[in-house]
Scaffold this motif. Sequence first.
Motif, short mmCIF file in Angstrom:
data_model
loop_
_atom_site.label_atom_id
_atom_site.label_comp_id
_atom_site.label_asym_id
_atom_site.label_seq_id
_atom_site.Cartn_x
_atom_site.Cartn_y
_atom_site.Cartn_z
N ASP A 226 0.80 -1.21 0.00
CA ASP A 226 0.00 0.00 0.00
C ASP A 226 0.85 1.27 0.00
O ASP A 226 0.53 2.24 0.67
CB ASP A 226 -0.97 -0.02 1.18
CG ASP A 226 -2.18 0.84 0.87
OD1 ASP A 226 -2.49 0.99 -0.32
OD2 ASP A 226 -2.77 1.36 1.82
N VAL A 504 -4.29 3.31 12.51
CA VAL A 504 -3.53 3.78 11.35
C VAL A 504 -2.91 5.14 11.68
O VAL A 504 -3.59 6.02 12.20
CB VAL A 504 -4.46 3.92 10.12
CG1 VAL A 504 -3.70 4.48 8.93
CG2 VAL A 504 -5.09 2.58 9.78
N ARG A 560 -4.25 8.41 2.65
CA ARG A 560 -4.63 7.46 3.69
C ARG A 560 -5.80 7.98 4.52
O ARG A 560 -6.71 7.23 4.88
CB ARG A 560 -3.43 7.15 4.58
CG ARG A 560 -3.66 5.97 5.51
CD ARG A 560 -2.38 5.34 6.01
NE ARG A 560 -1.47 4.98 4.94
CZ ARG A 560 -1.61 3.90 4.17
NH1 ARG A 560 -2.61 3.06 4.38
NH2 ARG A 560 -0.74 3.65 3.21
N SER A 570 -6.93 0.22 1.40
CA SER A 570 -5.91 0.54 0.41
C SER A 570 -6.05 1.98 -0.06
O SER A 570 -7.15 2.47 -0.30
CB SER A 570 -6.04 -0.39 -0.78
OG SER A 570 -5.28 0.09 -1.85
N ILE A 571 -4.89 2.67 -0.20
CA ILE A 571 -4.96 4.05 -0.69
C ILE A 571 -5.13 4.09 -2.19
O ILE A 571 -5.51 5.10 -2.76
CB ILE A 571 -3.69 4.86 -0.31
CG1 ILE A 571 -2.42 4.27 -0.93
CG2 ILE A 571 -3.54 4.95 1.20
CD1 ILE A 571 -1.20 5.18 -0.75
#
Lengths: 608, 608
Positions: A226, A504, A560, A570-571
């Motif tokens: 990613d 995250v 993100r 997923s970016i």
Amino acid sequence: MLRTHTCGELNMNYVGRDVTLSGWLQRSRDMGGLTFIDLRDRYGITQLVFNMEINPVLCEEARKLGREFVLSASGKVTERSNKNPRMTTGDIEIMVDSLTVLNVSKTPPFTIEDNTDGGEELRMKYRYLDLRRKVNKKNLELRHKMAIETRNYLNLQRFLEIETPYLIKSTPEGARDFVVPSRMNAGQFYALPQSPQTFKQLLMVAGFDRYYQIVRCFRDEDLRADRQPEFTQIDCEMAFVTQEDILNTFEGLAKHLFKSILNFDTEVFPRIPYETAIRLYGSDKPDLRFGMEFMELNEVAKGKGFRMFDDAELVAGINTQGCGEYSRKQLDELTDFVKKPQVGASALIYIRVAPDGSLKSSVDKFYSSEDLAVIALKFNAKPGDLILILAGKCNKTRSALSELRLEMGNRLGLRKPGHYKPLWVIDFPLLEWDEETNRYYAKHHPFTAPVPEDIRMIDQYLSHISDNKPVSTSLSEQNSGQIQVPVDLENVHANAYDLVINGVEIGGGSIRIHNKELQKKMLTVLGFSEEDAANQFGFLMNAFEYGAPPHGGIAFGFDRWTAIFAGADSIRDFIAFPKNNSGRDVMIDSPARIKDEQLKELGIKLVS
Amino acid sequence: MLRTHTCGELNMNYVGRDVTLSGWLQRSRDMGGLTFIDLRDRYGITQLVFNMEINPVLCEEARKLGREFVLSASGKVTERSNKNPRMTTGDIEIMVDSLTVLNVSKTPPFTIEDNTDGGEELRMKYRYLDLRRKVNKKNLELRHKMAIETRNYLNLQRFLEIETPYLIKSTPEGARDFVVPSRMNAGQFYALPQSPQTFKQLLMVAGFDRYYQIVRCFRDEDLRADRQPEFTQIDCEMAFVTQEDILNTFEGLAKHLFKSILNFDTEVFPRIPYETAIRLYGSDKPDLRFGMEFMELNEVAKGKGFRMFDDAELVAGINTQGCGEYSRKQLDELTDFVKKPQVGASALIYIRVAPDGSLKSSVDKFYSSEDLAVIALKFNAKPGDLILILAGKCNKTRSALSELRLEMGNRLGLRKPGHYKPLWVIDFPLLEWDEETNRYYAKHHPFTAPVPEDIRMIDQYLSHISDNKPVSTSLSEQNSGQIQVPVDLENVHANAYDLVINGVEIGGGSIRIHNKELQKKMLTVLGFSEEDAANQFGFLMNAFEYGAPPHGGIAFGFDRWTAIFAGADSIRDFIAFPKNNSGRDVMIDSPARIKDEQLKELGIKLVS
């Protein structure tokens, strides 16, 4: 305008009006006397009707049109007999009286539907078709909205968006740079910025006070799942501030985005010191949507003759509430999970608390009921709970237990989509020691300020170094000479902070060094020779001599953050034209060979 | 926060309040019993007072501080006895009771004043100090505001800002690309975009409908005075539109910026066909703040035995009102002006209209009073007017006369600062013939659509070409073979338009080709072999096969637009960190050599 309205706006209020719509043929149905076409544009889908009795020529024509043909259709808005309440435009349809085919289309290589039949590689190649799918369209719309609201907030806070250059200078510290050969200065190269770090600091020296930029950054790294070679940051810097001011300002930004984009109300963000985060969650980016904090068990678990625990640097566990009834098979699954190479534990120990409160463990041979009760008490375990324990080297055990905690969070549905727990992780270490290269690296970057009370450790370290070696030798040579330095710089705290959401890391920043001498010391610690330091960062250190104000900042991963707000992992789906894992754009087939004359003009040649 | 207020906000309402300000020492004055310091931050300047009687220690300390020291000062807001009405904060001062030196400063290499003593090279090197000057700060603030208002307008019009990649593919057509060697794909290169042209077209194919982006673009050109290797565009594209829709939408944007930034009301923008602009002003970017249109005089000026006119392709002039009394010296100056190499005329002919209406010219030998009267009548000249005439090759005469017109506009004060005359220039030619390379170039770019009625000329041309040569030969070879083609493609009109303000092209765009066959024809005309066309633009032509909608767009030079709004000529002062004429950033000393290991990793070496 090739349309009077969009395919997303017509409803009963428009019945009887003559309109023209343009868009793509999503789907057509031939029902004998009638032909229906779903016409799609960015705004929605509207049903077109062609009547064989009223206009047989037009109806015949409409029947021949294929998927993704581009049409412009005029006609009267009519109430549907068979309304579709799931569509915004489901109450009406257009009785078409004239039709223009604006463009034909070959049959697309995959269906333009949310659940498409196209594989990732194919969709990347035909990204312009993939982007027609509603899910991707929504992702880019979300991104657009995030950018708007970010700017709205920062503009109101008197930040200025200032563009910094993309053609800058290579600084080998950190990740690899992409470089750009200069034709006008043959043999020399620009580099693409990994971030505008030094420029935003110079803007503070220049007095701009509050800077931001939504800006592209570049890193020539081997791409993990990613990562992208180019990505976007919300890059920010402020002068005349302390860490407190920065956290407050950007907690404000985050709250504004949560509210304006998701209509989600957040509470005051907890601030957790790095060491606490590691101790309680085994991670500097803990997912706080659920508790399940680590309990350290060295005191109660060691000394009972169980070798694995006795030999361990750390014995630690989590209490998973309500898992006491886990089957053998489920427990085996968990054991397999922790033994995966990416998790890396050697074994999983459990203690079940039965409904009657009795305890049963996988190490009953070594631990009496009383021993187990002491452990269970530490967790405040209740009937029906399941205690999971790992042991081994400290760091490794923590990181494995962190993975297990997240896995259990997933299994128990505790990581709820649509729920958000932002927090600040603060008090990061300034430096990390790398065994392989035998030197310190900046945990954040070389411009991050240590907390003032820890500066003396750096001074002690440097004075020790200079007492033991000629000053001119570079640090890396000294280290390879195996000097034992009595000061462990990993204990130096940085004035640095990360914003974490749901496990995250969304952004990070620091108060910067604004003093030339301290910056020089930091670069020395990082192994820069005086010459390298001057060559690469001389302009910044010079700037510090002309009245640099105290300053600090933060940068957020915009791709993100958008992905997180969409609940995605997923970016890639939030970037209009992403590259694949080899850094290739398979749609335009880039990178590619260039012409020999281009190479010649640039004064370079390929090593074959 | 190291301050409670800024240096720009305190006034009589704050008298008696305890405040803390932070900023730079702009200037200090020692008046015996009192010491004054002007403290400057981004928001303004506030006067600090130190009193020798009240606090001698602090006052002594304050006296030692140098220019550009960074200070934080606390004290009470007090009414000034000697108010300064030119300063926002001129009614008050701060009686300082505590002072912190946040950082010291060496004496800056030039004064931080609007009228600085620093030369350009020095200021570029210390750009972070140059940016402290109010004039530069205002320029970047203006730029910020322009970006905000641009986004406000476009967002309301439902445009989506979508980021396109910076690592793309080299396309040798047009200016030179900057290229980026790929480490992961050795021997291959990315290119930095000269504009996101193909990507925005793909976004239209993807159905995004209305796209914009304030985006960096890159051109590796030999830099003229006012070019930068990286510059910023407001890049826009729309689908399902005609030229009319685009002009209306972006005239709306321009009007919004004029109103919101300058509070300037504009009228409907005139739309002037390219050929008219060239005929009346000798330029495709006329300054319409004044008239002084060209008058063509071939009919009335030829055949009187004056060789210069008789031999000329074009005799044309302008009437400069009120210059009839110009002295010999002034007329000589004008003659010198038109003879400058950059203007390029061989001589300047004049006719004065005396106060009594009598005519006097520099060619009285050839022209009777009656002849002159006929010419003067064409200009509708009045007593006191001065007619200036140039002659020679058509294009050259027009361009020289255009320069003369602008010069006279300057001399007569007709190009008023703060006054704006935006216009659209439309109906550009699609192609330009280049004598040197013996081929056609796209006047705008290869994706611009011809007006539909002129497509047959392209077909005629191509069928003539293919009748005379094997189809597979590339066009450039055919041209070098000197085939006489009976169709002059310079007569083909493009569906293209430019926005011009005060003689400066601010932006340009076109309706694009959205049909694969037409795009192929266009690339053939431009000399692309089928292979090159497929290799470079295959992805776009493929996209056209999957339902490309009619679309078009425009791009504006954001640096230049900002400069124009500030009444400035050079874009450099509107870029935070510009490069010099050799493409160097002299502050960071870039481009620069990179390490051998970097070259090695990239698989390239320098040609020595």
